[in-house]
Motif scaffolding. Structure first.
Motif, PDB file in Angstrom:
ATOM      1  N   SER A  85       0.850  -1.188   0.000  1.00  0.00           N
ATOM      2  CA  SER A  85       0.000   0.000   0.000  1.00  0.00           C
ATOM      3  C   SER A  85       0.887   1.239   0.000  1.00  0.00           C
ATOM      4  CB  SER A  85      -0.890  -0.003   1.236  1.00  0.00           C
ATOM      5  OG  SER A  85      -0.101   0.217   2.395  1.00  0.00           O
ATOM      6  N   CYS A 202      -1.816  -0.377  -7.109  1.00  0.00           N
ATOM      7  CA  CYS A 202      -1.357   0.149  -5.821  1.00  0.00           C
ATOM      8  C   CYS A 202      -2.515   0.817  -5.077  1.00  0.00           C
ATOM      9  CB  CYS A 202      -0.216   1.130  -6.037  1.00  0.00           C
ATOM     10  SG  CYS A 202       0.549   1.716  -4.505  1.00  0.00           S
ATOM     11  N   THR A 206      -4.048  -0.276  -1.464  1.00  0.00           N
ATOM     12  CA  THR A 206      -4.142   0.695  -0.376  1.00  0.00           C
ATOM     13  C   THR A 206      -5.542   0.724   0.230  1.00  0.00           C
ATOM     14  OG1 THR A 206      -2.450   2.053  -1.439  1.00  0.00           O
ATOM     15  CG2 THR A 206      -3.783   3.119   0.254  1.00  0.00           C
TER      16      THR A 206
END
Length: 264
Positions: A85, A202, A206
């Motif tokens: 994350s 990504c 997250t």
């Protein structure tokens, strides 16, 4: 400092290995397209192909040994454990190194999905991307790293990640038209697809419930990348338009925000 040296050493060895693999591939293709008995005059070409394979293996071993002697933490230069994350990459004390290592392997995986085995990656470029993100997008990442960060704040930070990666051109190809060995950036549309995929993946990592300082397991990475890659590939024109817009970070963040709400 030792780890920066190790990363640059890996890049140099990878460059040489890539060139050798290209030579070996060309020689192999020539032999396959012409299966008649070899003549003595063609022996040097056959030997070059064999030598390329041998040197490739030697360079792989040399890379491992050199890193073990130079790096403060040789294990950190191995294959990535997963996709982290934003909190892992930008809150962890070792986030910079984790970032450029993971970005290298994620880029390699997306290149494979794009069928671009002719390209090679400079891991050191991602260290520069990291520096630019922490320096030029400090406020964006500050908002994205708070515990109750919104999806739009996370999307904007990951959009900045994608844009800075494209600007730095970490993926290169051999420029065959040049009279001397030289490298060139990938076509812009391919770069946009690669780093939009990674930026979106990504963002998805997250927003998933996980330990802020751990990575999503490798077994889950293909699912994240698959979802992101399919989503970006189906909207290539939209992503290209976002990068070409007057405010690319805002346009790309808007696209990411929309997809985060629907992707697993």
């Amino acid at each position: 400092m030792n780890d920066d040296i190790a990363v640059n050493l890996k890049d140099r060895l990878r460059d040489v290995r890539h060139a050798i693999r290209q030579v070996g591939s060309i020689r192999h293709d020539r032999l396959l397209t012409n299966l008649r008995p070899r003549t003595p005059a063609e022996l040097p070409e056959m030997l070059l192909g064999t030598a390329a394979t041998f040197v490739d293996t030697v360079l792989t071993v040399a890379e491992t040994i050199s890193i073990s002697l130079i790096s403060d933490d040789p294990k950190a230069h191995g294959r990535a454990n997963g996709i982290g994350s934003l909190k892992l990459y930008f809150s962890h004390p070792d986030g910079r190194r984790l970032f450029h290592r993971d970005m290298y392997y994620l880029t390699k995986e997306v290149l494979r999905r794009c069928g671009r085995n002719d390209a090679f990656i400079h891991e050191a470029a991602f260290a520069d991307v990291y520096l630019r993100l922490t320096r030029d997008h400090k406020n964006v990442f500050a908002r994205a790293l708070v515990p109750d960060a919104s999806a739009s704040d996370i999307a904007r930070a990951c959009a900045a990640l994608a844009i800075e990666s494209v600007r730095r051109h970490p993926v290169r190809i051999i420029e065959t038209a040049s009279p001397l060995p030289a490298s060139a950036a990938l076509q812009p549309n391919v770069e946009i697809t690669i780093f939009s995929t990674i930026g979106l993946a990504c963002a998805l990592a997250t927003t998933q419930p996980q330990d802020a300082l751990s990575a999503t397991a490798l077994d889950d990475v293909p699912d994240l990348l698959e979802s992101a890659f399919l989503a970006v590939s189906a909207r290539e024109e939209r992503f290209a338009a976002a990068f070409a817009s007057e405010h690319p970070c805002s346009a790309l963040a808007k696209a990411f925000s929309h997809l985060i709400a629907y992707l697993p």
